[in-house]
Scaffold this motif. Structure first.
Motif, PDB file in Angstrom:
ATOM      1  N   ASN A  20      -3.988 -32.174 -10.363  1.00 19.45           N
ATOM      2  CA  ASN A  20      -5.222 -31.569  -9.812  1.00 19.45           C
ATOM      3  C   ASN A  20      -5.892 -32.567  -8.846  1.00 19.45           C
ATOM      4  O   ASN A  20      -6.505 -32.291  -7.902  1.00 19.45           O
ATOM      5  CB  ASN A  20      -6.152 -30.985 -10.961  1.00 19.45           C
ATOM      6  CG  ASN A  20      -7.353 -30.224 -10.293  1.00 19.45           C
ATOM      7  OD1 ASN A  20      -7.273 -29.276 -10.008  1.00 19.45           O
ATOM      8  ND2 ASN A  20      -8.334 -30.936 -10.363  1.00 19.45           N
ATOM      9  N   ASP A  55      -1.177 -22.230 -12.929  1.00 22.71           N
ATOM     10  CA  ASP A  55      -2.696 -22.418 -13.213  1.00 22.71           C
ATOM     11  C   ASP A  55      -2.637 -23.771 -14.112  1.00 22.71           C
ATOM     12  O   ASP A  55      -2.036 -23.607 -15.397  1.00 22.71           O
ATOM     13  CB  ASP A  55      -3.311 -21.003 -13.914  1.00 22.71           C
ATOM     14  CG  ASP A  55      -4.730 -21.165 -14.395  1.00 22.71           C
ATOM     15  OD1 ASP A  55      -5.276 -22.113 -14.003  1.00 22.71           O
ATOM     16  OD2 ASP A  55      -5.120 -20.201 -14.934  1.00 22.71           O
ATOM     17  N   GLY A  57      -5.324 -24.658 -15.744  1.00 21.94           N
ATOM     18  CA  GLY A  57      -6.287 -24.402 -16.726  1.00 21.94           C
ATOM     19  C   GLY A  57      -7.307 -25.297 -17.104  1.00 21.94           C
ATOM     20  O   GLY A  57      -7.836 -25.708 -18.027  1.00 21.94           O
ATOM     21  N   PRO A  63      -9.018 -23.940  -8.807  1.00 19.02           N
ATOM     22  CA  PRO A  63      -7.849 -23.649  -9.170  1.00 19.02           C
ATOM     23  C   PRO A  63      -6.666 -24.122  -8.008  1.00 19.02           C
ATOM     24  O   PRO A  63      -6.865 -24.285  -7.026  1.00 19.02           O
ATOM     25  CB  PRO A  63      -7.723 -21.916  -8.974  1.00 19.02           C
ATOM     26  CG  PRO A  63      -9.127 -21.633  -9.233  1.00 19.02           C
ATOM     27  CD  PRO A  63      -9.944 -22.739  -8.601  1.00 19.02           C
TER      28      PRO A  63
END
Length: 120
Positions: A20, A55, A57, A63
């Motif tokens: 991410n 995803d 999470g 996202p």
């Protein structure tokens, strides 16, 4: 004036915060007007697959699919050729505008003058 940025992500859902972070930095750089090239290797190749983006999470995080879209709309998304082949991924499987390329293309990119490379 911003310099070109190459962001290489080497992980996927198995390391959600690291993946991410790479996607977030790439998206932020596009938003800042930088020329961004996102390179997806290892399990990160799934971020470049149409309807296959994992995803992560993560609370308080955009996202992954949305971040890939930001990069795709203003930069370039490349999936590692060996990594794609090992997972039976073809260019037809990728998000619009993404491509498959190998180490020689990555090396050529990062050896250009003024390119900043980050690896996650």
């Amino acid at each position: 004036m911003t310099r070109p940025l190459a962001v290489k992500i080497t992980c996927g859902a198995e390391a959600p915060e690291r993946a991410n972070q790479g996607l977030t930095v790439a998206g932020a750089a596009v938003a800042a007007g930088a020329e961004v090239s996102l390179w997806l290797t290892g399990d990160a190749v799934w971020f470049g697959v149409r309807e296959g983006c994992p995803d992560l999470g993560l609370a308080h995080a955009t996202p992954a699919a949305d971040l890939v879209e930001v990069v795709r709309s203003g930069g370039r998304v490349t999936v590692c050729s060996q990594c794609a082949t090992r997972r039976s991924i073809t260019e037809a499987d990728l998000v619009e505008g993404a491509r498959i390329a190998g180490a020689a293309s990555f090396t050529e990119l990062v050896l250009q003058p003024d390119v900043q490379a980050l690896v996650y």
